[in-house]
Each structure stands twice: as structure tokens, then as C-alpha cells.
Design a protein around this motif. Sequence first.
Motif, PDB file in Angstrom:
ATOM      1  N   UNK A  49      39.944  42.539  33.142  1.00 14.74           N
ATOM      2  CA  UNK A  49      40.577  42.550  34.581  1.00 14.74           C
ATOM      3  C   UNK A  49      42.021  43.217  34.759  1.00 14.74           C
ATOM      4  N   UNK A  50      42.958  43.136  33.099  1.00 12.41           N
ATOM      5  CA  UNK A  50      43.694  43.944  33.384  1.00 12.41           C
ATOM      6  C   UNK A  50      43.924  44.995  32.752  1.00 12.41           C
ATOM      7  N   UNK A  51      43.540  45.185  31.371  1.00 20.63           N
ATOM      8  CA  UNK A  51      42.874  46.821  31.496  1.00 20.63           C
ATOM      9  C   UNK A  51      42.160  48.051  32.126  1.00 20.63           C
ATOM     10  N   UNK A  52      41.675  47.029  33.440  1.00 18.91           N
ATOM     11  CA  UNK A  52      40.972  47.135  34.711  1.00 18.91           C
ATOM     12  C   UNK A  52      42.172  48.143  35.354  1.00 18.91           C
ATOM     13  N   UNK A  53      43.265  47.312  35.374  1.00 19.36           N
ATOM     14  CA  UNK A  53      44.499  47.131  36.535  1.00 19.36           C
ATOM     15  C   UNK A  53      45.192  48.395  36.054  1.00 19.36           C
ATOM     16  N   UNK A  54      45.471  48.563  34.265  1.00 17.52           N
ATOM     17  CA  UNK A  54      46.246  49.728  33.931  1.00 17.52           C
ATOM     18  C   UNK A  54      45.746  50.459  33.567  1.00 17.52           C
ATOM     19  N   UNK A  55      44.284  50.780  34.216  1.00 20.23           N
ATOM     20  CA  UNK A  55      43.410  52.481  34.090  1.00 20.23           C
ATOM     21  C   UNK A  55      43.706  52.873  35.387  1.00 20.23           C
ATOM     22  N   UNK A  56      43.599  52.180  36.515  1.00 22.68           N
ATOM     23  CA  UNK A  56      43.311  52.113  37.211  1.00 22.68           C
ATOM     24  C   UNK A  56      44.846  52.722  38.559  1.00 22.68           C
ATOM     25  N   UNK A  57      45.789  53.016  37.087  1.00 21.44           N
ATOM     26  CA  UNK A  57      47.138  52.862  38.240  1.00 21.44           C
ATOM     27  C   UNK A  57      47.264  51.884  38.661  1.00 21.44           C
ATOM     28  N   UNK A  58      47.474  50.181  38.681  1.00 19.25           N
ATOM     29  CA  UNK A  58      47.711  48.813  39.171  1.00 19.25           C
ATOM     30  C   UNK A  58      49.059  48.533  38.843  1.00 19.25           C
ATOM     31  N   UNK A  59      49.732  48.680  39.706  1.00 24.52           N
ATOM     32  CA  UNK A  59      51.622  48.472  39.174  1.00 24.52           C
ATOM     33  C   UNK A  59      50.864  46.443  38.616  1.00 24.52           C
ATOM     34  N   UNK A  60      50.870  46.318  37.879  1.00 26.15           N
ATOM     35  CA  UNK A  60      51.091  44.853  36.988  1.00 26.15           C
ATOM     36  C   UNK A  60      51.931  43.944  37.251  1.00 26.15           C
ATOM     37  N   UNK A  61      53.261  45.219  37.414  1.00 30.71           N
ATOM     38  CA  UNK A  61      54.462  43.907  38.348  1.00 30.71           C
ATOM     39  C   UNK A  61      54.153  43.526  39.574  1.00 30.71           C
ATOM     40  N   UNK A  62      53.534  44.068  40.600  1.00 28.32           N
ATOM     41  CA  UNK A  62      53.285  43.608  41.341  1.00 28.32           C
ATOM     42  C   UNK A  62      52.147  43.315  42.107  1.00 28.32           C
ATOM     43  N   UNK A  63      52.553  41.316  41.659  1.00 28.54           N
ATOM     44  CA  UNK A  63      51.727  40.564  42.730  1.00 28.54           C
ATOM     45  C   UNK A  63      50.416  40.526  43.151  1.00 28.54           C
ATOM     46  N   UNK A  64      51.030  41.571  44.647  1.00 27.60           N
ATOM     47  CA  UNK A  64      49.928  41.651  46.005  1.00 27.60           C
ATOM     48  C   UNK A  64      49.178  42.706  45.675  1.00 27.60           C
ATOM     49  N   UNK A  65      49.810  43.783  44.404  1.00 22.30           N
ATOM     50  CA  UNK A  65      48.598  44.980  44.412  1.00 22.30           C
ATOM     51  C   UNK A  65      48.017  44.295  43.687  1.00 22.30           C
ATOM     52  N   UNK A  66      48.002  43.352  42.339  1.00 21.88           N
ATOM     53  CA  UNK A  66      47.142  42.597  41.358  1.00 21.88           C
ATOM     54  C   UNK A  66      45.756  42.589  42.324  1.00 21.88           C
ATOM     55  N   UNK A  67      46.568  40.842  43.671  1.00 20.12           N
ATOM     56  CA  UNK A  67      45.912  40.102  44.198  1.00 20.12           C
ATOM     57  C   UNK A  67      44.874  41.371  45.070  1.00 20.12           C
ATOM     58  N   UNK A  68      45.120  41.993  45.670  1.00 20.28           N
ATOM     59  CA  UNK A  68      44.652  43.238  46.505  1.00 20.28           C
ATOM     60  C   UNK A  68      43.551  43.799  46.254  1.00 20.28           C
ATOM     61  N   UNK A  69      43.871  44.082  44.076  1.00 22.36           N
ATOM     62  CA  UNK A  69      42.062  44.909  43.411  1.00 22.36           C
ATOM     63  C   UNK A  69      41.552  43.682  42.376  1.00 22.36           C
ATOM     64  N   UNK A  70      41.834  42.154  43.058  1.00 21.10           N
ATOM     65  CA  UNK A  70      41.376  41.666  41.530  1.00 21.10           C
ATOM     66  C   UNK A  70      39.710  41.399  41.824  1.00 21.10           C
ATOM     67  N   UNK A  71      38.904  41.944  42.960  1.00 22.79           N
ATOM     68  CA  UNK A  71      37.862  41.804  43.591  1.00 22.79           C
ATOM     69  C   UNK A  71      36.569  43.361  43.284  1.00 22.79           C
ATOM     70  N   UNK A  72      37.961  44.365  42.515  1.00 18.31           N
ATOM     71  CA  UNK A  72      37.092  45.577  42.689  1.00 18.31           C
ATOM     72  C   UNK A  72      35.677  45.720  41.542  1.00 18.31           C
ATOM     73  N   UNK A  73      37.005  45.202  39.763  1.00 18.74           N
ATOM     74  CA  UNK A  73      35.982  45.442  39.096  1.00 18.74           C
ATOM     75  C   UNK A  73      34.601  44.611  38.529  1.00 18.74           C
ATOM     76  N   UNK A  74      33.954  45.110  38.410  1.00 21.41           N
ATOM     77  CA  UNK A  74      32.781  44.446  37.691  1.00 21.41           C
ATOM     78  C   UNK A  74      32.897  43.603  35.859  1.00 21.41           C
ATOM     79  N   UNK A  75      32.922  42.815  36.115  1.00 24.38           N
ATOM     80  CA  UNK A  75      33.547  41.979  34.366  1.00 24.38           C
ATOM     81  C   UNK A  75      31.662  41.219  34.381  1.00 24.38           C
TER      82      UNK A  75
END
Length: 231
Positions: A49-75
Motif C-alpha cells: 500500500x506504501x508502494x501504491x501511495x508513492x507510485x501514485x504521488x500521494x504525500x506519505x507525510x500527509x495522514x489525511x491524503x493517505x487516509x483518503x486513498x487507503x481504500x483505492x488499491x486492490x491488494x
Amino acid sequence: MENGAAPTAPAVIVAIDGPSGTGKSSTSKAVAAQLGLSYLDTGAQYRAITWWMVTNGIDTDDPHAVAAAADKPEIVSGTDPAGPTITVDGVDVAGPIRTQEVTSKVSAVSAVPEVRARITELQRTIAAAAPLGIVVEGRDIGTTVLPDADLKIFLTASAEARAARRSGELKGADVHATREALIKRDAADSSRKTSPLAKAGDAVEVDTTALSLPQVIECVVTLVEEKRAGK
């Protein structure tokens, strides 16, 4: 038993927790293979899920941005201990999730409650579906993910031993730098508010500092067999 079939051993759920470099993955895979159980590396899911965040340009230091995207990747995790697999949105990420970039960001992403809720649910679903039982390794399996696991094991080792092993895995890595990084990650994972790295009260602690990998495997296999015999 019908048709004179031999009685099968009861399904057993084994939780193996502990910090990096204690031999968790090698031990868990070998124990699962030896006992015919499924295997799940939960750390790989957090890395995925971290790899997906990095690959999709999500700011991993922003918990709100990470939370908003948490359901997107299919793992999807394959649970064969002889060849565990992990894909994100159908892409094999077994290699990419082990990069230094992902390693440096996984603690921050893992600390976000929405991420933990998503991955914990996934882990529970996989464990419940394992026909003969499963060995699940991570940092909060016995305490949070599978508190009713049949057997909980907490692997430990000195920081020096863990750094030596981990730098052996990371060819040419500086042992001192690796030790500092491990201690920093332990501190982050142990102090986070949501599901910190912790030993369950009913876990069996196994200090692997002075043990070879075959000795650790033998110890854990014995513990599982004893638990299964008593079920």
C-alpha cells in the motif's frame, strides 16, 4: 470419519510478531511449509500500500491524503509458503516493495488508522479462509489482528544481531547504519497510537540472538505441534 479417511489435524492459526531482523519471515515460511499451513507476510501488505501511495504521488507525510486513498488499491496476497506472491491492482510488486524508498516510508503509512483498518480486515479474511490453518507474521498480529490465534509467538534478538542479519540481506549495507535504522523503525512502530508493535500477554517469547535459523524453526514447529495436539 467418513470412508475411513484418516483424521486431519485441526486447523491452527499461528501469529508470529517481532521487530525487523529477528528471522520472522524465514521462520514463518519454513514453519508453514513444514506443517502444510498457509503463510501471510503482513509487512508486505503494508509495503504494497506504501508502494501504491508513492507510485501514485500521494504525500506519505500527509495522514489525511493517505487516509483518503487507503481504500483505492486492490491488494492480493498469495499464501503458498513456497512462493508467496503479492500484487497491487494486478501488478506483481514483490520486488518494488523492497526498495529503500518504500522501506523509509512504510512506518508513516502504516501508522494511519484507515490504512491499518483496511489491511487488518484483509488479513483477517485471509486467515479465516485458510483451510488447514495459517502462519501470519507481522508486528501486531497477536495483539490486534488475530487476538484469538491458537498460538502467539514473539521473536526477539539483540539490535546488533538483527542489524548483522539485515545488512547481510541488504548486500553491502553498513551494519552500524542498519542498526540505527532498525532502532528508529522499532521506536516508530512501538510508539504509534494504532496497533503498535507489542508482545501479547499470552505470547511465547523466543530470543533468536544466539540461535541459528534451523534452531528457531525447530523451536516454533515444536510449539505449533504441541498446540495442535492439545486442540
